[in-house]
Write a protein that holds these residues in place. Structure first.
Motif, short mmCIF file in Angstrom:
data_model
loop_
_atom_site.label_atom_id
_atom_site.label_comp_id
_atom_site.label_asym_id
_atom_site.label_seq_id
_atom_site.Cartn_x
_atom_site.Cartn_y
_atom_site.Cartn_z
N LYS A 292 0.84 -1.21 0.00
CA LYS A 292 0.00 0.00 0.00
C LYS A 292 0.87 1.25 0.00
CE LYS A 292 -4.39 -1.44 1.64
NZ LYS A 292 -5.48 -1.28 2.61
N MET A 293 0.20 2.37 -0.07
CA MET A 293 0.86 3.68 0.00
C MET A 293 1.53 3.87 1.36
SD MET A 293 0.71 6.29 -2.19
CE MET A 293 -0.87 6.81 -2.88
N THR A 294 2.71 4.42 1.35
CA THR A 294 3.37 4.74 2.62
C THR A 294 3.42 6.25 2.83
OG1 THR A 294 5.41 4.55 3.92
CG2 THR A 294 5.69 4.72 1.53
N ASP A 295 3.37 6.68 4.10
CA ASP A 295 3.56 8.10 4.40
C ASP A 295 5.00 8.35 4.86
OD1 ASP A 295 3.48 6.93 6.87
OD2 ASP A 295 1.99 8.27 7.72
N SER A 296 5.83 7.31 4.80
CA SER A 296 7.23 7.45 5.22
C SER A 296 8.17 7.57 4.03
CB SER A 296 7.67 6.23 6.04
OG SER A 296 7.00 6.22 7.29
N THR A 297 9.23 8.34 4.23
CA THR A 297 10.32 8.40 3.26
C THR A 297 11.47 7.56 3.81
OG1 THR A 297 9.71 10.64 2.62
CG2 THR A 297 11.97 9.96 2.12
N ILE A 298 12.05 6.73 2.97
CA ILE A 298 13.22 5.96 3.42
C ILE A 298 14.43 6.60 2.75
CG2 ILE A 298 14.29 3.68 3.53
CD1 ILE A 298 11.46 2.53 3.64
N GLN A 299 15.37 7.03 3.59
CA GLN A 299 16.45 7.91 3.12
C GLN A 299 17.78 7.51 3.78
OE1 GLN A 299 16.66 11.77 4.99
NE2 GLN A 299 16.93 12.83 3.03
N ALA A 300 18.86 7.61 3.00
CA ALA A 300 20.19 7.36 3.55
C ALA A 300 20.60 8.52 4.45
CB ALA A 300 21.19 7.17 2.42
N VAL A 301 21.11 8.20 5.65
CA VAL A 301 21.60 9.23 6.58
C VAL A 301 23.08 9.50 6.27
CG1 VAL A 301 22.05 9.72 9.03
CG2 VAL A 301 19.94 8.54 8.37
N GLU A 302 23.76 8.44 5.82
CA GLU A 302 25.17 8.54 5.42
C GLU A 302 25.29 7.90 4.02
OE1 GLU A 302 27.12 5.87 8.07
OE2 GLU A 302 26.76 7.08 9.84
N ASP A 303 26.46 8.03 3.40
CA ASP A 303 26.71 7.24 2.20
C ASP A 303 26.53 5.77 2.60
OD1 ASP A 303 27.37 9.58 0.96
OD2 ASP A 303 29.55 9.24 1.01
N SER A 304 25.73 5.04 1.85
CA SER A 304 25.38 3.68 2.29
C SER A 304 25.41 2.68 1.14
CB SER A 304 23.97 3.67 2.90
OG SER A 304 23.89 4.56 4.00
N VAL A 305 25.58 1.42 1.51
CA VAL A 305 25.41 0.31 0.57
C VAL A 305 24.24 -0.52 1.06
CG1 VAL A 305 26.47 -1.70 -0.51
CG2 VAL A 305 27.89 0.30 0.07
N VAL A 306 23.29 -0.74 0.18
CA VAL A 306 22.01 -1.31 0.57
C VAL A 306 21.61 -2.43 -0.38
CG1 VAL A 306 19.54 -0.70 0.63
CG2 VAL A 306 21.22 0.84 1.66
N TRP A 307 21.07 -3.52 0.16
CA TRP A 307 20.46 -4.55 -0.68
C TRP A 307 18.96 -4.31 -0.69
CZ3 TRP A 307 23.28 -8.22 -3.34
CH2 TRP A 307 24.65 -8.26 -3.03
N SER A 308 18.41 -4.20 -1.87
CA SER A 308 16.99 -3.86 -2.02
C SER A 308 16.25 -5.01 -2.69
CB SER A 308 16.90 -2.59 -2.88
OG SER A 308 15.59 -2.38 -3.34
N ILE A 309 15.08 -5.36 -2.16
CA ILE A 309 14.27 -6.41 -2.78
C ILE A 309 12.85 -5.87 -2.97
CG2 ILE A 309 13.67 -7.53 -0.55
CD1 ILE A 309 13.83 -10.25 -2.06
N SER A 310 12.27 -6.15 -4.14
CA SER A 310 10.90 -5.70 -4.39
C SER A 310 9.92 -6.64 -3.69
CB SER A 310 10.61 -5.69 -5.89
OG SER A 310 10.53 -7.02 -6.36
N LYS A 311 8.70 -6.19 -3.48
CA LYS A 311 7.67 -7.03 -2.87
C LYS A 311 7.46 -8.31 -3.68
CE LYS A 311 3.88 -7.92 -0.38
NZ LYS A 311 4.01 -8.80 0.79
#
Lengths: 191, 191
Positions: free
Chosen positions: A89-108
């Motif tokens: 569903k729609m989120t009201d949150s923003t997901i944001q890097a606080v520092e330079d980051s390396v992230v693994w991302s997976i779709s639903k």
């Protein structure tokens, strides 16, 4: 080759060589700069993130226009708007890097496929959420028990590395304080 | 024969007849009276509970000696001190029936065995915790966004049946209010 995500999963479930080869294929590895947005507010929350390096937070904007951090993820932790992610569903949150980051991302879609195609991963995610759920309930207990000053001191004692790394204005809202109040507490502590 | 726990599990995963026959053997079915304690504070948290009928809450006693509810479970929900349960550690929460209740109880040992012997149940618990985790983060967002008065009104609109059923002093602490303040709000609403 060391692999942060596999290393982390291996701490909670046993992985066959086949599974080790396949899991990374479900994910994208992203290198993001400080303040870069991984998922904007007011969009469908269709992503779950694992932080390999750096720090990521989720914030929403309250009615006074103040950005408030509700979740953090340092190395080896997951982050998303879980309620929105579960139902896509729609989120009201923003997901944001606080520092330079390396992230693994997976779709639903890939997450659902991973769990069906490799049911061993159900146990890993069950443990992640069981731990996370317990930790957030403890956070509520803290908010209900301690004064604002004590919330800050307790948090600083438990997570000193975190307090060092995270910008003060972000840390303040995460603890339910104003940045001005946190600034006073820090000055008091140093004096 | 209808079976509340199996009916609930069946909503989230498919159950074979074999699994349907075996799952209840891991649990005890308890009938408890109002105010009866299911798990006392300052003991090892080695039990997880599913509410078939009634209402159960978890509370801790703060430094002023005030009992504060941190979790509730109505029909078809789970309750425990998840953080203590995961590590089989001491809990500072008491789990207590708010009304006469029927509860399915599973020990930590049997829970671990259930997950290993019937891995299909991993998916069910993963979903329970994923939903619970998301809901508690949303609760924190509410606490950080709304005034105490708004917290009560929002909660009453979303969960009217809950507000009707739960004693006022318990509901107040769950919402981070004092019973006196909640009583004023209710009087204001009726007037």
């Amino acid at each position: 080759m060391p692999h942060s995500l596999l290393d982390h999963i291996r701490k909670f479930i046993s992985l066959t060589p086949e599974l080790e080869a396949q899991i990374p294929e479900y994910f994208e590895r992203l290198e993001v700069g400080k303040k870069e947005v991984l998922l904007p507010a007011n969009t469908i929350c269709n992503r779950l993130f694992f932080v390999e390096k750096g720090c990521v937070h989720a914030f929403f904007t309250d009615r006074q226009g103040v950005e408030k951090s509700v979740q953090f993820a340092l190395e080896n932790w997951w982050i998303s708007d879980y309620q929105a992610f579960y139902k896509k569903k729609m989120t009201d949150s923003t997901i944001q890097a606080v520092e330079d980051s390396v992230v693994w991302s997976i779709s639903k879609e890939r997450y659902d496929a991973l769990l069906v195609e490799h049911p061993a991963t159900e146990s890993y995610f069950r443990k992640m959420y069981e731990i996370g759920y317990g930790a957030v309930i403890t956070r509520i207990k803290y908010l209900f028990t301690y004064s604002k000053e004590e919330v800050f001191y307790n948090f600083s004692e438990q997570f000193p590395y975190f307090v060092q790394r995270v910008p003060q204005y972000i840390l303040a809202t995460y603890l339910g304080l104003t940045p001005e109040y946190l600034s006073k507490l820090r000055a008091k502590r140093r004096s």
